[in-house]
Design an enzyme around this catalytic site. Sequence first.
Site, short mmCIF file in Angstrom:
data_model
loop_
_atom_site.label_atom_id
_atom_site.label_comp_id
_atom_site.label_asym_id
_atom_site.label_seq_id
_atom_site.Cartn_x
_atom_site.Cartn_y
_atom_site.Cartn_z
N GLU A 141 0.84 -1.20 0.00
CA GLU A 141 0.00 0.00 0.00
C GLU A 141 0.87 1.25 0.00
O GLU A 141 1.85 1.34 0.74
CB GLU A 141 -0.88 -0.02 1.25
CG GLU A 141 -1.71 1.22 1.48
CD GLU A 141 -2.40 1.20 2.84
OE1 GLU A 141 -3.23 2.09 3.07
OE2 GLU A 141 -2.10 0.30 3.66
N ASP A 246 12.59 -2.04 14.89
CA ASP A 246 13.62 -1.12 14.37
C ASP A 246 13.04 0.28 14.33
O ASP A 246 13.05 0.95 13.29
CB ASP A 246 14.07 -1.56 12.98
CG ASP A 246 15.34 -0.83 12.51
OD1 ASP A 246 16.03 -0.23 13.36
OD2 ASP A 246 15.62 -0.87 11.30
#
Length: 342
Positions: A141, A246
């Site tokens: 997306e 992360d």
Amino acid sequence: MANVALLSAASPSTSSAAPRLRHVARRRPSRRSACPRSAASRLSIMAALGEDPIRQWILTEGKATKITGVSSIGGGCINSAQCYKTDAGSFFVKTNGRIGPSMFEGEALGLKAMYDTNSIRVPLPYKVGSLPTGGSFIIMEFIEFGCSRGDQSALGRKLAEMHKAAKSDKGYGFYVDNTIGSTPQINTWTADWIEFYSKHRLGFQLELITQRFGDSAIYDKGQRLIENMHPLFEGAVMEPCLLHGDLWSGNISSDTDGEPVILDPACYYGHNEAEFGMSWCAGFGGEFYSSYFEVMPKQPGFEKRRDLYLLYHYLNHYNLFGSGYRSSAMSIIDDYLRMLKA
């Protein structure tokens, strides 16, 4: 991988007791060094050969009838990124000319797991595959970003909601191994968090440092810390929560409505506090932490453990970018060894 193949069916629609560190927070280095083959040249070759699986997917399962433009939107030497504009909307595509699909399969599984919590916005992955010229791609997306990183309070609250919503009955780990930057991240399911973090996070990074740099001093001290760090977890209630893994500033943004967006994960199920391991490079403020702890209450000893989670990422940066990060990692280890009298 069967789980990733399913994605292609989706259609777009500090306390005084804590160690006192001497390291200096620094910006994460750029990875924009010269790449062996540009994304543009790979795409041109595929177009000339008539073998472009990215276009094929967009024009079939992506429900587009025409592609109106392809533009580069950054990236580095790990991956390149493009926006494909079509009559069915835009798609975000990352490609890598050297690494096979396994890296993007791990990313896709992480994105889908976070997406399914219905808590914080992440791009929905659609398709992972191989490139005929070598390497791999992921289609997902396309999210139009706003002008800022969004509201810190909302980010803290929604991140906590994700941690609270997504728990694992398999223990700590993930369905596949993935990567943190370009470093392998081992996610073997483990019942005990301290064992998992010792072996698959700190221990693994220390072994890599020894192999790459021959640094036995940091390895030996790091192993002493691993063997003596259990008291840091006394009184803490730990559950395996889904982590982005992360979370630094480059992986945090907001959409055009100002809602926080997180991307480029290195997901696994772990102790929720480990999510703050990149805080030295994320810019989290007081509003972020206040909102987070309203949803996920702070556990006893949080301040003592905070730098233990920074250590994993400093060790990884040592492995990725070299000895400029050694002193920061060694400072954390030395301070803990003094505190633990180890």
